[in-house]
Scaffold this active site. Sequence first.
Site, mmCIF file in Angstrom:
data_model
loop_
_atom_site.group_PDB
_atom_site.id
_atom_site.type_symbol
_atom_site.label_atom_id
_atom_site.label_comp_id
_atom_site.label_asym_id
_atom_site.label_seq_id
_atom_site.Cartn_x
_atom_site.Cartn_y
_atom_site.Cartn_z
ATOM 1 N N ARG A 1 -36.677 -19.644 -54.132
ATOM 2 C CA ARG A 1 -35.475 -19.006 -54.659
ATOM 3 C C ARG A 1 -34.271 -19.220 -53.763
ATOM 4 O O ARG A 1 -33.194 -18.702 -54.057
ATOM 5 C CB ARG A 1 -35.728 -17.502 -54.775
ATOM 6 C CG ARG A 1 -35.991 -17.023 -56.198
ATOM 7 C CD ARG A 1 -36.394 -15.575 -56.111
ATOM 8 N NE ARG A 1 -36.046 -14.842 -57.283
ATOM 9 C CZ ARG A 1 -36.950 -14.444 -58.198
ATOM 10 N NH1 ARG A 1 -38.214 -14.752 -58.078
ATOM 11 N NH2 ARG A 1 -36.566 -13.734 -59.220
ATOM 12 N N ARG B 1 -40.997 -2.442 -65.644
ATOM 13 C CA ARG B 1 -40.813 -2.663 -64.214
ATOM 14 C C ARG B 1 -39.664 -1.813 -63.706
ATOM 15 O O ARG B 1 -38.655 -1.670 -64.377
ATOM 16 C CB ARG B 1 -40.513 -4.146 -63.957
ATOM 17 C CG ARG B 1 -41.748 -4.967 -63.694
ATOM 18 C CD ARG B 1 -41.456 -6.438 -63.717
ATOM 19 N NE ARG B 1 -40.331 -6.822 -62.865
ATOM 20 C CZ ARG B 1 -39.887 -8.065 -62.752
ATOM 21 N NH1 ARG B 1 -40.470 -9.036 -63.417
ATOM 22 N NH2 ARG B 1 -38.865 -8.345 -61.974
ATOM 23 N N LYS C 1 -39.528 -17.255 -67.098
ATOM 24 C CA LYS C 1 -40.366 -18.009 -66.159
ATOM 25 C C LYS C 1 -41.834 -17.574 -66.241
ATOM 26 O O LYS C 1 -42.733 -18.398 -66.309
ATOM 27 C CB LYS C 1 -39.895 -17.805 -64.710
ATOM 28 C CG LYS C 1 -38.502 -18.303 -64.414
ATOM 29 C CD LYS C 1 -38.173 -18.162 -62.923
ATOM 30 C CE LYS C 1 -38.163 -16.748 -62.402
ATOM 31 N NZ LYS C 1 -37.042 -15.919 -62.887
ATOM 32 N N ARG D 1 -37.910 -5.559 -71.748
ATOM 33 C CA ARG D 1 -39.169 -6.142 -71.279
ATOM 34 C C ARG D 1 -40.185 -5.048 -70.938
ATOM 35 O O ARG D 1 -39.859 -4.053 -70.295
ATOM 36 C CB ARG D 1 -38.901 -7.007 -70.039
ATOM 37 C CG ARG D 1 -40.161 -7.468 -69.331
ATOM 38 C CD ARG D 1 -39.936 -8.700 -68.505
ATOM 39 N NE ARG D 1 -39.063 -8.506 -67.365
ATOM 40 C CZ ARG D 1 -38.641 -9.498 -66.577
ATOM 41 N NH1 ARG D 1 -39.021 -10.739 -66.801
ATOM 42 N NH2 ARG D 1 -37.855 -9.250 -65.550
ATOM 43 N N ARG E 1 -29.330 -8.742 -59.303
ATOM 44 C CA ARG E 1 -30.306 -9.843 -59.389
ATOM 45 C C ARG E 1 -29.631 -11.111 -59.899
ATOM 46 O O ARG E 1 -29.897 -12.199 -59.404
ATOM 47 C CB ARG E 1 -31.476 -9.451 -60.299
ATOM 48 C CG ARG E 1 -32.461 -8.511 -59.588
ATOM 49 C CD ARG E 1 -33.294 -7.722 -60.558
ATOM 50 N NE ARG E 1 -34.286 -8.523 -61.261
ATOM 51 C CZ ARG E 1 -34.936 -8.091 -62.342
ATOM 52 N NH1 ARG E 1 -34.703 -6.902 -62.840
ATOM 53 N NH2 ARG E 1 -35.827 -8.860 -62.912
HETATM 54 P P1 ADP Z 1 -37.469 -11.876 -62.033
HETATM 55 O O1 ADP Z 1 -37.461 -13.367 -62.089
HETATM 56 O O2 ADP Z 1 -37.427 -11.244 -63.385
HETATM 57 O O3 ADP Z 1 -36.418 -11.315 -61.122
HETATM 58 P P2 ADP Z 1 -39.831 -11.748 -60.250
HETATM 59 O O4 ADP Z 1 -41.080 -11.045 -60.562
HETATM 60 O O5 ADP Z 1 -39.889 -13.226 -60.075
HETATM 61 O O6 ADP Z 1 -38.843 -11.355 -61.448
HETATM 62 O O7 ADP Z 1 -39.163 -11.128 -58.932
HETATM 63 C C1 ADP Z 1 -38.968 -9.760 -58.761
HETATM 64 C C2 ADP Z 1 -38.255 -9.489 -57.444
HETATM 65 O O8 ADP Z 1 -39.112 -9.879 -56.361
HETATM 66 C C3 ADP Z 1 -36.981 -10.287 -57.229
HETATM 67 O O9 ADP Z 1 -35.852 -9.638 -57.780
HETATM 68 C C4 ADP Z 1 -36.903 -10.356 -55.697
HETATM 69 O O10 ADP Z 1 -36.408 -9.132 -55.182
HETATM 70 C C5 ADP Z 1 -38.358 -10.475 -55.297
HETATM 71 N N1 ADP Z 1 -38.757 -11.885 -55.160
HETATM 72 C C6 ADP Z 1 -39.605 -12.580 -55.957
HETATM 73 N N2 ADP Z 1 -39.731 -13.847 -55.564
HETATM 74 C C7 ADP Z 1 -38.942 -13.991 -54.460
HETATM 75 C C8 ADP Z 1 -38.611 -15.066 -53.588
HETATM 76 N N3 ADP Z 1 -39.121 -16.288 -53.769
HETATM 77 N N4 ADP Z 1 -37.757 -14.815 -52.566
HETATM 78 C C9 ADP Z 1 -37.232 -13.591 -52.357
HETATM 79 N N5 ADP Z 1 -37.484 -12.535 -53.148
HETATM 80 C C10 ADP Z 1 -38.329 -12.723 -54.190
#
Ligand code: ADP
Length: 219
Positions: free
Chosen positions: A88, A162, A13, A127, A173
């Site tokens: 999400r 990360r 993404k 990553r 996740r």
């Molecule tokens: P990835 O898609 O690799 O999990 P992100 O950077 O999008 O990475 O998200 C990292 C973490 O941040 C997620 O695992 C979640 O805990 C939190 N997070 C991100 N976006 C949201 C969201 N829209 N709602 C709830 N938690 C979120």
Amino acid sequence: MVIIMLGAPGTGKGTVASILTEKLGIPQVSTGDIFRKNIKEGTELGKIADTYISKGNLVPDDITIEIVKDRLNQKDVENGLILDGFPRTVEQAEALEKMLEEKNKKVDIVVNLTTPEEEIIERIVNRRVCSNQECKTIYNLVLNPPKKEGICDKCGSKLIQRKDDNVETVKSRLDNYFKLTSPLIEYYENKGVLKTEVVSESINKLGKDVAEEIVELFK
Ligand code: ADP
Ligand code: ZN
């Protein structure tokens, strides 16, 4: 123009979103990046978010929705934005719809990325990301390694892994993705805006190839 990036962790993404941002000239809004920035700066929000993120859980809807609401009120997103990692949950999607409606905007396209699970895990553990907040370029030690080990090609800053990119956290996740996020596929399909794209080494298709296809749609 409002573009949403949907997909399990590690599907690309962020990679696709950053190419689209560059080519289409509209900002990328990543809730994950906003949380990580707050964690790094030790803000109140960061402290709360960290308790969820470090366990591979989603940050609660009310907190996340409030952050996006604030972000949507800023001037730079007036002509559009790419939402990377939001919504999400169905609750977040419904809240977003209301927020956009108030601004006479709507979701134009939802890019739904899918990748075989074994590739996802492989990608997440390999990553690395640029530590420079202005750059944040994403690398993969196998598929897309930096020219010089541990250093960003673009800006020369250090690459980091990360904290949540490990085998243990990735499992929850993914579980959370299937339970809470994947219903959004049907949600947006019913609205006629879903575009599903496979990102997989097995068919030699990476995030950058998908990004090119999406850019073509807007020409
Ligand atoms: P990835 O898609 O690799 O999990 P992100 O950077 O999008 O990475 O998200 C990292 C973490 O941040 C997620 O695992 C979640 O805990 C939190 N997070 C991100 N976006 C949201 C969201 N829209 N709602 C709830 N938690 C979120
Ligand atoms: Zn960099």
